[in-house]
Motif scaffolding. Structure first.
Motif, PDB file in Angstrom:
ATOM      1  N   ALA A  67       9.292  -6.111  30.673  1.00  0.00           N
ATOM      2  CA  ALA A  67       9.706  -5.601  29.363  1.00  0.00           C
ATOM      3  C   ALA A  67      10.254  -4.191  29.451  1.00  0.00           C
ATOM      4  O   ALA A  67      11.206  -3.821  28.767  1.00  0.00           O
ATOM      5  CB  ALA A  67       8.525  -5.655  28.405  1.00  0.00           C
ATOM      6  N   ALA A  68       9.649  -3.369  30.320  1.00  0.00           N
ATOM      7  CA  ALA A  68      10.076  -1.975  30.430  1.00  0.00           C
ATOM      8  C   ALA A  68      11.291  -1.802  31.330  1.00  0.00           C
ATOM      9  O   ALA A  68      11.974  -0.788  31.264  1.00  0.00           O
ATOM     10  CB  ALA A  68       8.920  -1.127  30.954  1.00  0.00           C
ATOM     11  N   ASN A  69      11.556  -2.789  32.201  1.00  0.00           N
ATOM     12  CA  ASN A  69      12.634  -2.607  33.166  1.00  0.00           C
ATOM     13  C   ASN A  69      13.231  -3.966  33.548  1.00  0.00           C
ATOM     14  O   ASN A  69      13.055  -4.433  34.668  1.00  0.00           O
ATOM     15  CB  ASN A  69      12.115  -1.883  34.415  1.00  0.00           C
ATOM     16  N   PRO A  70      13.922  -4.632  32.629  1.00  0.00           N
ATOM     17  CA  PRO A  70      14.481  -5.955  32.929  1.00  0.00           C
ATOM     18  C   PRO A  70      15.652  -5.851  33.897  1.00  0.00           C
ATOM     19  O   PRO A  70      16.426  -4.902  33.847  1.00  0.00           O
ATOM     20  CB  PRO A  70      14.932  -6.450  31.554  1.00  0.00           C
ATOM     21  N   TRP A  71      15.776  -6.821  34.778  1.00  0.00           N
ATOM     22  CA  TRP A  71      16.899  -6.889  35.707  1.00  0.00           C
ATOM     23  C   TRP A  71      17.642  -8.200  35.470  1.00  0.00           C
ATOM     24  O   TRP A  71      17.352  -9.202  36.127  1.00  0.00           O
ATOM     25  CB  TRP A  71      16.411  -6.830  37.150  1.00  0.00           C
ATOM     26  N   PRO A  72      18.595  -8.243  34.582  1.00  0.00           N
ATOM     27  CA  PRO A  72      19.328  -9.489  34.335  1.00  0.00           C
ATOM     28  C   PRO A  72      20.274  -9.802  35.491  1.00  0.00           C
ATOM     29  O   PRO A  72      20.705  -8.909  36.226  1.00  0.00           O
ATOM     30  CB  PRO A  72      20.111  -9.182  33.058  1.00  0.00           C
ATOM     31  N   ALA A  73      20.572 -11.067  35.640  1.00  0.00           N
ATOM     32  CA  ALA A  73      21.539 -11.482  36.657  1.00  0.00           C
ATOM     33  C   ALA A  73      22.948 -11.368  36.089  1.00  0.00           C
ATOM     34  O   ALA A  73      23.189 -11.690  34.925  1.00  0.00           O
ATOM     35  CB  ALA A  73      21.269 -12.918  37.083  1.00  0.00           C
ATOM     36  N   ASN A  74      23.883 -10.914  36.905  1.00  0.00           N
ATOM     37  CA  ASN A  74      25.283 -10.917  36.473  1.00  0.00           C
ATOM     38  C   ASN A  74      25.798 -12.345  36.408  1.00  0.00           C
ATOM     39  O   ASN A  74      26.544 -12.698  35.495  1.00  0.00           O
ATOM     40  CB  ASN A  74      26.129 -10.092  37.436  1.00  0.00           C
ATOM     41  N   THR A  75      25.436 -13.151  37.387  1.00  0.00           N
ATOM     42  CA  THR A  75      25.715 -14.592  37.373  1.00  0.00           C
ATOM     43  C   THR A  75      24.376 -15.311  37.496  1.00  0.00           C
ATOM     44  O   THR A  75      23.829 -15.401  38.599  1.00  0.00           O
ATOM     45  CB  THR A  75      26.640 -15.004  38.528  1.00  0.00           C
ATOM     46  N   PRO A  76      23.807 -15.776  36.407  1.00  0.00           N
ATOM     47  CA  PRO A  76      22.486 -16.416  36.448  1.00  0.00           C
ATOM     48  C   PRO A  76      22.505 -17.651  37.361  1.00  0.00           C
ATOM     49  O   PRO A  76      23.556 -18.269  37.543  1.00  0.00           O
ATOM     50  CB  PRO A  76      22.248 -16.804  34.990  1.00  0.00           C
ATOM     51  N   PRO A  77      21.343 -18.013  37.940  1.00  0.00           N
ATOM     52  CA  PRO A  77      20.041 -17.428  37.609  1.00  0.00           C
ATOM     53  C   PRO A  77      19.566 -16.328  38.552  1.00  0.00           C
ATOM     54  O   PRO A  77      18.652 -15.600  38.211  1.00  0.00           O
ATOM     55  CB  PRO A  77      19.113 -18.640  37.741  1.00  0.00           C
ATOM     56  N   ASN A  78      20.164 -16.222  39.752  1.00  0.00           N
ATOM     57  CA  ASN A  78      19.557 -15.384  40.791  1.00  0.00           C
ATOM     58  C   ASN A  78      20.162 -14.002  40.934  1.00  0.00           C
ATOM     59  O   ASN A  78      21.335 -13.769  40.614  1.00  0.00           O
ATOM     60  CB  ASN A  78      19.667 -16.074  42.157  1.00  0.00           C
ATOM     61  N   ILE A  79      19.349 -13.103  41.467  1.00  0.00           N
ATOM     62  CA  ILE A  79      19.800 -11.875  42.096  1.00  0.00           C
ATOM     63  C   ILE A  79      19.143 -11.836  43.472  1.00  0.00           C
ATOM     64  O   ILE A  79      18.317 -12.697  43.804  1.00  0.00           O
ATOM     65  CB  ILE A  79      19.403 -10.611  41.293  1.00  0.00           C
ATOM     66  N   VAL A  80      19.528 -10.877  44.303  1.00  0.00           N
ATOM     67  CA  VAL A  80      18.768 -10.627  45.528  1.00  0.00           C
ATOM     68  C   VAL A  80      18.021  -9.309  45.377  1.00  0.00           C
ATOM     69  O   VAL A  80      18.546  -8.346  44.798  1.00  0.00           O
ATOM     70  CB  VAL A  80      19.654 -10.616  46.798  1.00  0.00           C
ATOM     71  N   TYR A  81      16.826  -9.323  45.884  1.00  0.00           N
ATOM     72  CA  TYR A  81      15.899  -8.217  45.710  1.00  0.00           C
ATOM     73  C   TYR A  81      15.617  -7.601  47.074  1.00  0.00           C
ATOM     74  O   TYR A  81      15.495  -8.310  48.080  1.00  0.00           O
ATOM     75  CB  TYR A  81      14.625  -8.760  45.066  1.00  0.00           C
ATOM     76  N   SER A  82      15.556  -6.281  47.127  1.00  0.00           N
ATOM     77  CA  SER A  82      15.273  -5.592  48.388  1.00  0.00           C
ATOM     78  C   SER A  82      13.882  -4.977  48.335  1.00  0.00           C
ATOM     79  O   SER A  82      13.704  -3.883  47.804  1.00  0.00           O
ATOM     80  CB  SER A  82      16.316  -4.502  48.643  1.00  0.00           C
ATOM     81  N   PRO A  83      12.882  -5.658  48.874  1.00  0.00           N
ATOM     82  CA  PRO A  83      11.530  -5.117  48.822  1.00  0.00           C
ATOM     83  C   PRO A  83      11.330  -3.904  49.719  1.00  0.00           C
ATOM     84  O   PRO A  83      10.423  -3.099  49.477  1.00  0.00           O
ATOM     85  CB  PRO A  83      10.667  -6.293  49.296  1.00  0.00           C
ATOM     86  N   LEU A  84      12.181  -3.727  50.741  1.00  0.00           N
ATOM     87  CA  LEU A  84      12.020  -2.611  51.690  1.00  0.00           C
ATOM     88  C   LEU A  84      12.999  -1.470  51.434  1.00  0.00           C
ATOM     89  O   LEU A  84      13.002  -0.482  52.165  1.00  0.00           O
ATOM     90  CB  LEU A  84      12.185  -3.120  53.125  1.00  0.00           C
ATOM     91  N   GLY A  85      13.854  -1.617  50.433  1.00  0.00           N
ATOM     92  CA  GLY A  85      14.735  -0.513  50.067  1.00  0.00           C
ATOM     93  C   GLY A  85      16.006  -0.392  50.873  1.00  0.00           C
ATOM     94  O   GLY A  85      16.722   0.607  50.755  1.00  0.00           O
ATOM     95  N   LEU A  86      16.346  -1.409  51.681  1.00  0.00           N
ATOM     96  CA  LEU A  86      17.598  -1.377  52.445  1.00  0.00           C
ATOM     97  C   LEU A  86      18.138  -2.790  52.562  1.00  0.00           C
ATOM     98  O   LEU A  86      17.441  -3.695  53.019  1.00  0.00           O
ATOM     99  CB  LEU A  86      17.390  -0.794  53.842  1.00  0.00           C
ATOM    100  N   MET A  87      19.389  -2.971  52.156  1.00  0.00           N
ATOM    101  CA  MET A  87      20.072  -4.254  52.249  1.00  0.00           C
ATOM    102  C   MET A  87      21.359  -4.032  53.035  1.00  0.00           C
ATOM    103  O   MET A  87      22.101  -3.083  52.755  1.00  0.00           O
ATOM    104  CB  MET A  87      20.374  -4.784  50.848  1.00  0.00           C
ATOM    105  N   THR A  88      21.622  -4.891  54.018  1.00  0.00           N
ATOM    106  CA  THR A  88      22.779  -4.705  54.890  1.00  0.00           C
ATOM    107  C   THR A  88      23.621  -5.975  54.942  1.00  0.00           C
ATOM    108  O   THR A  88      23.087  -7.085  55.061  1.00  0.00           O
ATOM    109  CB  THR A  88      22.340  -4.335  56.323  1.00  0.00           C
TER     110      THR A  88
END
Length: 217
Positions: A67-88
């Motif tokens: 609720a405080a920080n929604p991350w909508p998808a630009n093209t639903p349904p998925n996004i990719v998430y970076s749990p370690l803070g670096l995506m290459t």
């Protein structure tokens, strides 16, 4: 003969019109991540497109929404998430061609300034762009200032988590413009020709030439 001449002039007009077109045509490779099940690590699934990925896990955007920080998808349904803070994203130019720009929709945690950093084959930074603070589904684009892009990193430099969607790589294919052409018809029965070329300079190429024979009606 007049009909043939009109047909010739029509073809010439078409070529001149092509010459007024843009000097480059662009093609794109777009990754939406929507074909994966939630929790899938994205690695070599796009290898056939010339892209290897690391540090990215596909999630349904709704599963990451708060609720405080929604991350909508630009093209639903998925996004990719970076749990370690670096995506290459590592590109294979033999498949992708020369990538000149990259864009992505970024979402970030509070106070994080995530950015896109593009590097050439030697590892030199050729472009970067940083999203505004607290970005949510914000389009960020980078265009190389020099060599083609070989590697793209997305991070904030501090290891904070973020989300990414709709990553697009743009490949520019150079096209030599066709300049205005001229032609000249001689008296009846004489041969005449016209030529479409960039110039007589050895660095430019002749696109084509034609010859006709003028005649009375």
């Amino acid at each position: 003969m007049r009909r043939a001449l009109f047909s010739l002039l029509g073809a010439l007009s078409l070529l001149m019109g092509l010459g007024a077109a843009s000097s480059a045509l662009a093609t794109t490779i777009t990754l939406t991540f929507d074909e994966f099940q939630t929790g899938t690590a994205v690695t070599n699934q796009y290898e056939n497109l010339g892209v290897l990925v690391s540090g990215a896990t596909a999630f349904a955007a709704a599963a990451l929404a708060a609720a405080a920080n929604p991350w909508p998808a630009n093209t639903p349904p998925n996004i990719v998430y970076s749990p370690l803070g670096l995506m290459t994203f590592t590109l294979n130019p033999a498949i992708t061609g020369n990538v000149q720009s990259v864009s992505a929709y970024l979402s970030e945690g509070v106070g994080v300034n995530v950015g896109i950093y593009a590097y050439d084959a030697s590892g030199a930074l050729v472009g970067q762009a940083i999203a505004p603070a607290n970005a949510v589904n914000t389009l960020v684009s980078v265009t190389s200032s020099g060599n083609p892009i070989a590697t793209v990193q997305i991070h904030d430099g501090r290891g904070a988590f973020f989300g990414v969607d709709t990553v697009t790589f743009t490949i520019a294919a150079d096209v030599i413009p066709v300049p205005a052409a001229g032609f000249k018809l001689g008296p009846a029965g004489d041969s005449a020709c016209f030529r479409i070329s960039c110039s007589n300079d050895s660095s430019r190429s002749v696109v084509g030439s034609m010859s006709i024979r003028s005649a009375h009606e």
